[in-house]
Motif scaffolding. Sequence first.
Motif, PDB file in Angstrom:
ATOM      1  N   ASP A 120       0.818  -1.217   0.000  1.00 31.56           N
ATOM      2  CA  ASP A 120       0.000   0.000   0.000  1.00 31.56           C
ATOM      3  C   ASP A 120       0.850   1.265   0.000  1.00 31.56           C
ATOM      4  O   ASP A 120       0.510   2.257  -0.655  1.00 31.56           O
ATOM      5  CB  ASP A 120      -0.933   0.006   1.224  1.00 31.56           C
ATOM      6  N   TRP A 123       1.912   2.051  -3.476  1.00 31.77           N
ATOM      7  CA  TRP A 123       0.795   2.588  -4.270  1.00 31.77           C
ATOM      8  C   TRP A 123       0.544   4.059  -3.914  1.00 31.77           C
ATOM      9  O   TRP A 123       0.325   4.902  -4.797  1.00 31.77           O
ATOM     10  CB  TRP A 123      -0.470   1.772  -4.034  1.00 31.77           C
ATOM     11  N   LYS A 124       0.564   4.367  -2.621  1.00 35.46           N
ATOM     12  CA  LYS A 124       0.323   5.748  -2.198  1.00 35.46           C
ATOM     13  C   LYS A 124       1.438   6.675  -2.678  1.00 35.46           C
ATOM     14  O   LYS A 124       1.191   7.833  -3.048  1.00 35.46           O
ATOM     15  CB  LYS A 124       0.196   5.808  -0.680  1.00 35.46           C
ATOM     16  N   GLU A 127       0.802   7.523  -6.196  1.00 32.56           N
ATOM     17  CA  GLU A 127      -0.275   8.509  -6.335  1.00 32.56           C
ATOM     18  C   GLU A 127       0.209   9.926  -6.019  1.00 32.56           C
ATOM     19  O   GLU A 127      -0.186  10.895  -6.682  1.00 32.56           O
ATOM     20  CB  GLU A 127      -1.424   8.155  -5.382  1.00 32.56           C
ATOM     21  N   SER A 128       1.067  10.043  -5.034  1.00 29.84           N
ATOM     22  CA  SER A 128       1.428  11.369  -4.534  1.00 29.84           C
ATOM     23  C   SER A 128       2.708  11.942  -5.152  1.00 29.84           C
ATOM     24  O   SER A 128       2.984  13.128  -4.974  1.00 29.84           O
ATOM     25  CB  SER A 128       1.599  11.316  -3.006  1.00 29.84           C
TER      26      SER A 128
END
Length: 385
Positions: A120, A123-124, A127-128
């Motif tokens: 996770d 993935w974050k 995204e950021s």
Amino acid sequence: MTRTGFVIANLWRRKTRTVLTLLSIVTAFLLFGLLQAVNVLFSAGADFVGATRLVTQARVSFTQSLPMRLLPQIESVPGVEHVMWQQWFGAVYQENTQLIFLATDPVRLRLVYPEYVMPDAQWKAFESTRTGMIVGRNLANQYGWKIGQKVPISSNIFPQQDGSKNWTFDLVGIYDGKDEDWQRNTNVGWINFAYFDEANQFGRGLAGTYTIKLADVGQAEQVARTIDAMFENSPDETKTQTEKDFNIGFIKQIGDIGLIVRWILFAVFFTLLLVVGNTIAQSVRERIPELAILKTLGFKDGEVLRFVLAEAALLCALGGLAGLAIATPIGLAITRATGGNLPIAVDGQVWLVGGIAIVLLSLAVGLLPALRAGRLTIVDALAGR
């Protein structure tokens, strides 16, 4: 000795020659099985059975981008669960190493491809991080890339605002496949679309293609028809097909695969015809006195002819069936290695065509020597004329 035993004994009189000829036939039919499976694959129509994802591209060609404004309309189609877009980046690493890199939205990528497994936190980070990218495990291992590394990647399609085609991305994640098959498919890199769309010199607000995850696999064909009907007779006409068919169409861009395969098969079998035909003809020439003795013992012309044809048929059948038998598991291995995107199935249809090829090859290489053997006159044969 039985008639069958007589044919087998004659076939193995020259063991080295027979083995070499058999190896030639096995190799030829191994190639035939795989290439014919490829030919069937590329000539087959669309198959929506069991499709979990669809790909929507511009009707003319996937090289023509689609506008982002199509996204809400595609998402509104009944049966569509998630939609992502991706733009082909045209990535080049180091000197001239072509890589598969696509620009996409990280959140949508995770929803449409749950088969890609990654922590996770990574993935974050994807995204950021505007300049972030993730790559598959196979790709990372191939080039020794590590998380946190800045990776220079060039694009042969999209320059930056300053005209430079050299980009630098932060590697924030390495994804794996959910199982062995998907693990083999981890050779793709993904970059953050938001940064790519803002920084590239032209083509903003354009999605190369849309990938659609279906809520119900049974609705694949209906969803595809509905999407294409929505944009029919518009400036942005679409063509929606299964992910597998899209990948096959991508490969077709290199040329007419069917024509290439047919020419290769023609060359293989023309060479095989010469090799096996010479073997059978030479075998008959060596046994002319023996064939004359058979006729002296009461065997008719037709029986002698059938002996020679049976020998040619047995040789071709042994080699042909062995070649197809070897091609079958190789085709399955290729299918697994490509994650099902290139299903090379040496199935019943290929075996049927292979059986016909064996019969035709047997007649082509055995008929003339058999006719010569059948027409022999006993006096001339024994006299060596």
